[in-house]
Design a protein around this motif. Structure first.
Motif, short mmCIF file in Angstrom:
data_model
loop_
_atom_site.label_atom_id
_atom_site.label_comp_id
_atom_site.label_asym_id
_atom_site.label_seq_id
_atom_site.Cartn_x
_atom_site.Cartn_y
_atom_site.Cartn_z
N SER A 111 0.83 -1.21 0.00
CA SER A 111 0.00 0.00 0.00
C SER A 111 0.86 1.26 0.00
CB SER A 111 -0.94 -0.01 1.22
OG SER A 111 -1.79 -1.13 1.20
N LEU A 112 1.97 1.23 0.74
CA LEU A 112 2.88 2.38 0.75
C LEU A 112 3.55 2.57 -0.60
CD1 LEU A 112 4.54 1.95 4.27
CD2 LEU A 112 2.87 3.68 3.59
N ARG A 113 3.90 1.47 -1.25
CA ARG A 113 4.50 1.58 -2.59
C ARG A 113 3.48 2.13 -3.59
NH1 ARG A 113 7.11 -3.37 -1.04
NH2 ARG A 113 5.44 -4.56 -2.03
N ALA A 114 2.24 1.71 -3.45
CA ALA A 114 1.20 2.24 -4.33
C ALA A 114 0.98 3.73 -4.12
CB ALA A 114 -0.10 1.47 -4.11
N ALA A 115 1.28 4.20 -2.89
CA ALA A 115 1.14 5.63 -2.61
C ALA A 115 2.38 6.42 -3.00
CB ALA A 115 0.84 5.82 -1.13
N GLY A 116 3.40 5.75 -3.53
CA GLY A 116 4.59 6.46 -4.00
C GLY A 116 5.80 6.34 -3.12
N HIS A 117 5.75 5.53 -2.05
CA HIS A 117 6.89 5.36 -1.14
C HIS A 117 7.74 4.17 -1.58
CE1 HIS A 117 5.48 8.34 1.75
NE2 HIS A 117 4.27 7.78 1.69
N ASP A 118 9.03 4.26 -1.32
CA ASP A 118 9.94 3.14 -1.56
C ASP A 118 9.99 2.31 -0.27
OD1 ASP A 118 11.84 1.35 -2.34
OD2 ASP A 118 13.47 2.81 -2.56
N ALA A 119 9.01 1.43 -0.09
CA ALA A 119 8.86 0.66 1.14
C ALA A 119 9.05 -0.83 0.84
CB ALA A 119 7.48 0.88 1.75
N ALA A 120 9.52 -1.56 1.85
CA ALA A 120 9.74 -3.00 1.70
C ALA A 120 9.78 -3.64 3.09
CB ALA A 120 11.04 -3.29 0.95
N VAL A 121 9.59 -4.95 3.11
CA VAL A 121 9.69 -5.72 4.34
C VAL A 121 11.14 -6.11 4.55
CG1 VAL A 121 8.95 -7.81 5.54
CG2 VAL A 121 7.34 -6.58 4.07
N CYS A 122 11.65 -5.88 5.76
CA CYS A 122 13.02 -6.25 6.13
C CYS A 122 12.97 -7.31 7.21
CB CYS A 122 13.79 -5.03 6.63
SG CYS A 122 14.01 -3.74 5.39
N VAL A 123 13.84 -8.30 7.09
CA VAL A 123 13.95 -9.38 8.07
C VAL A 123 15.38 -9.37 8.60
CG1 VAL A 123 13.71 -11.84 8.52
CG2 VAL A 123 12.20 -10.72 6.87
N SER A 124 15.54 -9.03 9.86
CA SER A 124 16.86 -9.03 10.49
C SER A 124 17.10 -10.36 11.18
CB SER A 124 16.95 -7.89 11.51
OG SER A 124 15.97 -8.04 12.52
N ARG A 125 18.33 -10.83 11.12
CA ARG A 125 18.72 -12.10 11.75
C ARG A 125 20.04 -11.90 12.48
NH1 ARG A 125 16.67 -13.45 6.68
NH2 ARG A 125 14.86 -14.87 6.73
#
Length: 255
Positions: A111-125
């Motif tokens: 939804s954030l990408r559709a609104a124009g943001h460069d967003a992604a899910v990050c998984v830290s380990r």
């Protein structure tokens, strides 16, 4: 020659007081027909009633950790506040649809990408250490455009369930007050997150120590910092979504 001396004033006052007290004492009929004096203290003991003073509600003392958290909970910039408003709007919509946590993160990122943001899910380990176990944590990040031509992108971290990460067993009143100050959704850079996690972790340790409980490894400051500040993998957007974004960008540039 014998002189008749008048009694002193103190002696006369004591005698008069004794006679007055004896006359006012209650009488009871004796078995032989006489009367006997009953002590007043034996019948009705003298009790002194004290009126309790009404006080207002007692508030927990504000510790240094509470004051540190109070200065770190607000977004630092206007762009962070606007991003927080967008995240909360998309989050409420997806939660109403019944999405789970990992699916919720992906849906909010889309939804954030559709609104124009460069967003992604990050998984830290992170691996196992002597002080805390290994683990992993999923959150969002948004790359905001540079504030100037020569500047770099600003990486903003987004955690949609930030407050629950600091819940402990049998919290004190002071820690419950601090927990309510923590944002339910965190949006900010890593430097502010580092200070906020340190203050909240110190308060959690003090709360558990006051209750006589052991500090679990997953509530130590090192473990809490590792959730957001460890090496991470950033998920890329799906191909169809990336193609749609590219077409949308070309159309906007042509217009």
């Amino acid at each position: 020659m014998r002189l008749n001396r008048a009694p002193c004033a103190w002696t006369a006052w004591c005698a008069a007081s004794w006679k007055t007290a004896a006359s006012r004492s209650p009488k009871r009929q004796d078995t032989a027909g006489g009367t006997a004096t009953v002590s007043t203290a034996a019948i009705t003991p003298t009790t002194r009633t004290t009126r309790k003073r009404r006080r207002g509600p007692t508030w927990p003392r504000r510790s240094s950790s509470w004051l540190r958290v109070q200065g770190l909970v607000q977004c630092a910039t206007l762009r962070e506040r606007n991003l927080l408003a967008d995240v909360c709007a998309h989050l409420e919509r997806q939660r109403a649809a019944g999405a789970r946590r990992r699916d919720l993160l992906r849906l909010v990122a889309a939804s954030l990408r559709a609104a124009g943001h460069d967003a992604a899910v990050c998984v830290s380990r992170w691996g196992k250490f002597p002080s805390h176990p290994a683990g992993e944590h999923a959150y969002l990040d948004v790359l905001l455009p540079a504030a100037s031509d020569r500047g770099a992108h600003e990486r903003v971290l987004v955690d949609v369930d930030f407050r629950s990460a600091f819940e402990v067993a049998r919290p004190t009143k002071a820690y419950r007050a601090l927990l309510q100050q923590l944002p339910a959704v965190f949006v900010g850079k890593d430097d502010r997150l580092r200070l906020l996690v340190a203050a909240a972790a110190d308060a959690a340790r003090a709360s558990l120590k006051k209750r006589g409980l052991h500090l679990p490894p997953w509530r130590k400051p090192e473990y809490m910092r590792a959730k957001w500040l460890s090496p991470y993998d950033r998920e890329v957007a799906p191909p169809d979504e990336a193609a749609a974004a590219e077409v949308h960008g070309e159309g906007t540039a042509a217009a």
